[in-house]
Design a protein around this motif. Structure first.
Motif, PDB file in Angstrom:
ATOM      1  N   GLY A 155       0.811  -1.218   0.000  1.00  0.00           N
ATOM      2  CA  GLY A 155       0.000   0.000   0.000  1.00  0.00           C
ATOM      3  C   GLY A 155       0.841   1.263   0.000  1.00  0.00           C
ATOM      4  N   GLY A 156       0.148   2.358   0.279  1.00  0.00           N
ATOM      5  CA  GLY A 156       0.814   3.658   0.291  1.00  0.00           C
ATOM      6  C   GLY A 156       0.457   4.456  -0.948  1.00  0.00           C
ATOM      7  N   GLY A 157       1.097   5.577  -1.114  1.00  0.00           N
ATOM      8  CA  GLY A 157       0.809   6.422  -2.272  1.00  0.00           C
ATOM      9  C   GLY A 157      -0.492   7.186  -2.100  1.00  0.00           C
ATOM     10  N   ARG A 158      -1.137   7.441  -3.217  1.00  0.00           N
ATOM     11  CA  ARG A 158      -2.360   8.229  -3.211  1.00  0.00           C
ATOM     12  C   ARG A 158      -3.456   7.494  -3.965  1.00  0.00           C
ATOM     13  N   PRO A 159      -4.703   7.899  -3.705  1.00  0.00           N
ATOM     14  CA  PRO A 159      -5.786   7.310  -4.496  1.00  0.00           C
ATOM     15  C   PRO A 159      -5.706   7.788  -5.940  1.00  0.00           C
ATOM     16  N   GLY A 160      -6.406   7.072  -6.807  1.00  0.00           N
ATOM     17  CA  GLY A 160      -6.468   7.487  -8.204  1.00  0.00           C
ATOM     18  C   GLY A 160      -7.914   7.458  -8.691  1.00  0.00           C
ATOM     19  N   GLY A 161      -8.081   7.666  -9.974  1.00  0.00           N
ATOM     20  CA  GLY A 161      -9.376   7.483 -10.623  1.00  0.00           C
ATOM     21  C   GLY A 161     -10.483   8.339 -10.044  1.00  0.00           C
ATOM     22  N   SER A 162     -11.695   7.755 -10.048  1.00  0.00           N
ATOM     23  CA  SER A 162     -12.872   8.531  -9.655  1.00  0.00           C
ATOM     24  C   SER A 162     -12.866   8.846  -8.162  1.00  0.00           C
ATOM     25  N   LEU A 163     -12.200   8.002  -7.350  1.00  0.00           N
ATOM     26  CA  LEU A 163     -12.118   8.306  -5.919  1.00  0.00           C
ATOM     27  C   LEU A 163     -11.329   9.596  -5.705  1.00  0.00           C
ATOM     28  N   MET A 164     -10.189   9.709  -6.382  1.00  0.00           N
ATOM     29  CA  MET A 164      -9.381  10.921  -6.245  1.00  0.00           C
ATOM     30  C   MET A 164     -10.154  12.148  -6.744  1.00  0.00           C
ATOM     31  N   GLU A 165     -10.851  11.978  -7.846  1.00  0.00           N
ATOM     32  CA  GLU A 165     -11.648  13.109  -8.368  1.00  0.00           C
ATOM     33  C   GLU A 165     -12.700  13.561  -7.362  1.00  0.00           C
ATOM     34  N   LYS A 166     -13.333  12.570  -6.698  1.00  0.00           N
ATOM     35  CA  LYS A 166     -14.402  12.907  -5.746  1.00  0.00           C
ATOM     36  C   LYS A 166     -13.813  13.545  -4.485  1.00  0.00           C
ATOM     37  N   ILE A 167     -12.647  13.070  -4.052  1.00  0.00           N
ATOM     38  CA  ILE A 167     -11.983  13.696  -2.900  1.00  0.00           C
ATOM     39  C   ILE A 167     -11.677  15.163  -3.218  1.00  0.00           C
ATOM     40  N   GLU A 168     -11.155  15.396  -4.419  1.00  0.00           N
ATOM     41  CA  GLU A 168     -10.817  16.776  -4.804  1.00  0.00           C
ATOM     42  C   GLU A 168     -12.066  17.638  -4.906  1.00  0.00           C
ATOM     43  N   GLU A 169     -13.140  17.035  -5.421  1.00  0.00           N
ATOM     44  CA  GLU A 169     -14.396  17.796  -5.566  1.00  0.00           C
ATOM     45  C   GLU A 169     -14.969  18.165  -4.188  1.00  0.00           C
ATOM     46  N   ASP A 170     -14.936  17.199  -3.264  1.00  0.00           N
ATOM     47  CA  ASP A 170     -15.631  17.396  -1.985  1.00  0.00           C
ATOM     48  C   ASP A 170     -14.770  18.067  -0.913  1.00  0.00           C
ATOM     49  N   PHE A 171     -13.451  17.973  -1.031  1.00  0.00           N
ATOM     50  CA  PHE A 171     -12.581  18.539   0.012  1.00  0.00           C
ATOM     51  C   PHE A 171     -11.660  19.645  -0.516  1.00  0.00           C
ATOM     52  N   GLY A 172     -11.636  19.852  -1.815  1.00  0.00           N
ATOM     53  CA  GLY A 172     -10.770  20.877  -2.388  1.00  0.00           C
ATOM     54  C   GLY A 172      -9.491  20.298  -2.945  1.00  0.00           C
ATOM     55  N   SER A 173      -8.857  19.421  -2.172  1.00  0.00           N
ATOM     56  CA  SER A 173      -7.627  18.762  -2.638  1.00  0.00           C
ATOM     57  C   SER A 173      -7.393  17.529  -1.771  1.00  0.00           C
ATOM     58  N   TYR A 174      -6.522  16.638  -2.245  1.00  0.00           N
ATOM     59  CA  TYR A 174      -6.159  15.460  -1.458  1.00  0.00           C
ATOM     60  C   TYR A 174      -5.504  15.889  -0.145  1.00  0.00           C
ATOM     61  N   GLU A 175      -4.644  16.899  -0.219  1.00  0.00           N
ATOM     62  CA  GLU A 175      -3.947  17.370   0.988  1.00  0.00           C
ATOM     63  C   GLU A 175      -4.945  17.884   2.028  1.00  0.00           C
ATOM     64  N   ALA A 176      -5.941  18.639   1.558  1.00  0.00           N
ATOM     65  CA  ALA A 176      -6.944  19.179   2.484  1.00  0.00           C
ATOM     66  C   ALA A 176      -7.747  18.043   3.117  1.00  0.00           C
TER      67      ALA A 176
END
Ligand code: MN
Length: 195
Positions: free
Chosen positions: A86-107
């Motif tokens: 494991g590790g790293g970052r999410p990808g695909g539609s999950l990452m898109e939804k995280i960015e949409e709902d929280f602003g960014s993966y970091e946030a």
């Protein structure tokens, strides 16, 4: 309904150094097993009292069912959310939804870590179909703070049995260690299933 303890999808030493072999053995074989047993005991007693028509102990049995059932479900997600690869970052539609709902993966990650630092139980990333929205949730014990109709896709156990033997009071280091072994493909599959 009867619950069974699921097997870990990896060896007990596979998540080192994020989680030691000793902690994984205790956590899975003793703590998680305890919640499985707790569900089954509560269910047996509830069935018995229905047969007997004696509901004098109903409140505490239902509380026991809820606590142990929530613990069983969340531990299954927690184990399956991790992988030695494991590790790293999410990808695909999950990452898109995280960015949409929280602003960014970091946030999102900062908020999730804050939840994991403050909770007396679990930090969860859940999907809420009613709002088509991902949300972070801080849960005390296994069930205090549960959100109805929400589907957990990522679960981090921050009970002291989860990290104290490895990290002492440095819970933040455990949280960072968890992110080193998160299996984002499992998280994505859970998200896709419920969306
Ligand atoms: Mn636990």
């Amino acid at each position: 309904m009867r619950e069974k303890l699921i097997e870990l999808p990896y060896e007990y030493d596979a998540l080192k150094p994020s989680i030691s072999q000793q902690v994984l053995e205790w956590h899975h074989d003793t703590h998680h097993q305890g919640y499985v047993n707790g569900v089954n005991t509560a269910e047996e007693k509830l069935e018995q009292q229905r047969e007997d028509g004696d509901f004098s102990n109903t409140g505490s049995l239902l509380n026991s069912f809820t606590h142990n059932y929530a613990g069983t479900v969340l531990h299954e997600i927690f184990w399956q959310n991790m992988s030695p690869n494991g590790g790293g970052r999410p990808g695909g539609s999950l990452m898109e939804k995280i960015e949409e709902d929280f602003g960014s993966y970091e946030a999102w990650k900062k908020e999730f870590k804050a939840a994991a630092s403050s909770a007396s139980g679990w930090a969860l990333l859940v999907y809420i179909p009613r709002h088509d929205e991902l949300h972070n949730v801080a849960v005390d014990r296994h069930d205090e703070g549960a959100v109805w109709g929400a589907h957990p896709v990522l679960a981090l156990d921050v009970w002291e049995h989860s990290y104290y033997h490895d990290y002492g009071p440095a819970r933040g280091e455990f949280i960072d260690g968890f992110f080193d072994v998160v299996d984002w493909s499992d998280v994505s599959e859970r998200f896709e299933e419920v969306r």
